[in-house]
Design an enzyme around this catalytic site. Structure first.
Site, PDB file in Angstrom:
ATOM      1  N   LYS A 136       0.835  -1.218   0.000  1.00 19.02           N
ATOM      2  CA  LYS A 136       0.000   0.000   0.000  1.00 19.02           C
ATOM      3  C   LYS A 136       0.868   1.264   0.000  1.00 19.02           C
ATOM      4  O   LYS A 136       2.082   1.182   0.119  1.00 19.02           O
ATOM      5  CB  LYS A 136      -0.957  -0.031   1.191  1.00 19.02           C
ATOM      6  CG  LYS A 136      -1.857  -1.273   1.226  1.00 19.02           C
ATOM      7  CD  LYS A 136      -2.822  -1.371   0.040  1.00 19.02           C
ATOM      8  CE  LYS A 136      -3.246  -2.787  -0.303  1.00 19.02           C
ATOM      9  NZ  LYS A 136      -4.237  -3.392   0.548  1.00 19.02           N
TER      10      LYS A 136
HETATM   11  C1  PLP Z   1      -5.262  -4.472   0.798  1.00 22.69           C
HETATM   12  C2  PLP Z   1      -6.726  -4.348   0.684  1.00 22.69           C
HETATM   13  C3  PLP Z   1      -7.573  -4.662   1.743  1.00 22.69           C
HETATM   14  C4  PLP Z   1      -7.111  -5.358   3.010  1.00 22.69           C
HETATM   15  O1  PLP Z   1      -6.077  -4.741   3.667  1.00 22.69           O
HETATM   16  P1  PLP Z   1      -5.295  -5.540   4.815  1.00 22.69           P
HETATM   17  O2  PLP Z   1      -4.593  -4.474   5.592  1.00 22.69           O
HETATM   18  O3  PLP Z   1      -4.345  -6.461   4.103  1.00 22.69           O
HETATM   19  O4  PLP Z   1      -6.281  -6.271   5.629  1.00 22.69           O
HETATM   20  C5  PLP Z   1      -8.923  -4.399   1.611  1.00 22.69           C
HETATM   21  N1  PLP Z   1      -9.428  -3.886   0.476  1.00 22.69           N
HETATM   22  C6  PLP Z   1      -8.652  -3.593  -0.576  1.00 22.69           C
HETATM   23  C7  PLP Z   1      -9.274  -2.991  -1.789  1.00 22.69           C
HETATM   24  C8  PLP Z   1      -7.277  -3.839  -0.518  1.00 22.69           C
HETATM   25  O5  PLP Z   1      -6.520  -3.592  -1.593  1.00 22.69           O
END
Ligand code: PLP
Length: 385
Positions: free
Chosen positions: A187
């Site tokens: 992210k």
């Molecule tokens: C990465 C992601 C999540 C989940 O995030 P985590 O921190 O890994 O639980 C949820 N929704 C989207 C669209 C994502 O890309």
């Protein structure tokens, strides 16, 4: 085996960890307090100050945040939750685990995002929550979604996992309403793992704060600092989703560079857009026509499989063999094994989602990349095609 064609493998994503990040984490490790504490509180405050929300709760993941939101909103048996199938599996899994039914809204063919229109078609008297996804760092047209939700008295939780630093109508995503961010290593900023729940709903914030740590109404830090006051008691059964200070120190340090990270991502995305004019077989996403600022979490293209004479999967394999990593965001949830076998949605009914399913791929994009790397990706693509 790293070197495949003589040059280093270019991954699809890589976190940008600085010496300051390492120092911040080391400091926590040496401090004698490594779980939820002063760093988690500082990260929550800095996050609030940045996105402009009323309050933020640090968690172990965005998935944890979604679980707590659904639990706090009382989602369960007999309820329906509307979300796109073009999303990460975690949201849909949780809807099902809560005993509710996911209802998939189709996305726009060229932005991959839901809208008031596609959501409106999914609303029934059972609809309890709508979870739009700000896809790839772009921004959903929230005005149309919120109008609909207010009229029908439905709660909206924005999946902002891709959208840290993205703006919608000149306000940062997360600044109003209820949103969830992720700090997974791919992210826009990372905390190793982690998530942030932002809301302007005081009642919901209270529930989420309580549910994230056993339902005690205090967290590990409170128990430590207020250890001699009477032992906290369970207010309602809760979970174990708190963010550690180790993670928070990294997240806080990274947050300080979010604008720098995103401007690097933007410059790389602009270079991709420029050079993709040379490649007829790839179709870019389009950007919305309302005012917004892109966080460029992902650079997604669609392979024109007829024109290219090969499948998207073969194309990804060929790129990998030439040292270029790619990602797939996402394999639509309703087409995955469990959801096909327990279908509430007929394959074929989400026309735009399915049109994209066999064509999308995400090209390498992360702040540590250079414009030369982008050129290498495009040159390799041209070679393959
Ligand atoms: C990465 C992601 C999540 C989940 O995030 P985590 O921190 O890994 O639980 C949820 N929704 C989207 C669209 C994502 O890309």
């Amino acid at each position: 085996m790293r070197a495949i064609t003589g040059c280093d493998f270019l991954p699809f994503s890589r976190p940008s960890i600085s010496q300051a990040d390492i120092d911040a984490v080391s400091e926590v490790l040496r401090s004698g307090w490594i779980t939820t504490g002063s760093r988690a509180a500082a990260f929550e405050q800095a996050f609030c100050d940045y996105v402009g929300c009323r309050s933020a709760v640090g968690l172990s993941s965005a998935t944890a945040g979604m679980h707590l939101a659904l639990k706090a909103l009382g989602v369960g048996e007999g309820d329906e939750v509307i979300t796109p199938s073009m999303t990460w599996v975690s949201t849909v899994n949780l809807i099902v685990l809560m005993g509710a039914a996911p209802v998939f809204a189709d996305v726009d063919r060229d932005t991959l995002m839901v809208s008031g229109d596609t959501i409106a078609r999914c609303i029934t008297p059972r609809t309890k929550v709508i979870i739009p996804v700000h896809f790839a760092g772009s921004a959903v047209d929230m005005e149309s979604v919120m109008q609909l939700a207010r009229r029908q008295n439905i709660f909206v939780v924005e999946d902002a996992a891709h959208a840290l630093g993205a703006e919608y109508r000149e306000r940062l995503i997360g600044g109003s309403g209820t949103s969830i961010f992720s700090f997974h290593p791919i992210k826009n900023i990372t905390a190793g793992e982690g998530g942030m729940f932002c809301s302007d709903d005081a009642e919901l914030l209270n529930s989420v704060r309580r549910l994230k740590f056993h339902g005690l109404g205090v967290d590990a830090y409170d128990r430590h600092t207020q250890g001699r006051s009477p032992q906290a008691q369970v207010q309602e059964p809760g979970y174990k989703y708190n963010m550690t200070d180790v993670s928070a120190a990294l997240g806080l340090s990274q947050l300080g560079r979010i604008e720098e990270f995103n401007s690097k991502r933007t410059a790389l995305a602009m270079r991709y857009q420029d050079r993709l004019r040379e490649v007829d077989e790839l179709i870019e996403l389009s950007v919305p026509n309302y005012p917004f600022r892109h966080a460029w979490h992902l650079f997604i293209v669609r392979l024109d499989t007829d024109r290219a004479g090969m499948s998207r999967d073969d194309f990804m394999v060929k790129l990998k063999a030439r040292g270029i990593g790619t990602g797939l965001h996402f394999f639509p949830v309703h087409l995955q094994k469990y959801y096909r076998e327990n279908a509430t949605t007929e394959p074929g009914s989400l026309v735009n989602t399915e049109w994209n399913a066999g064509r999308i791929l995400s090209l390498p994009l992360f702040p540590g990349m250079t414009v030369d790397d982008v050129d290498r990706v495009i040159d390799t693509i041209k070679e393959i095609l």
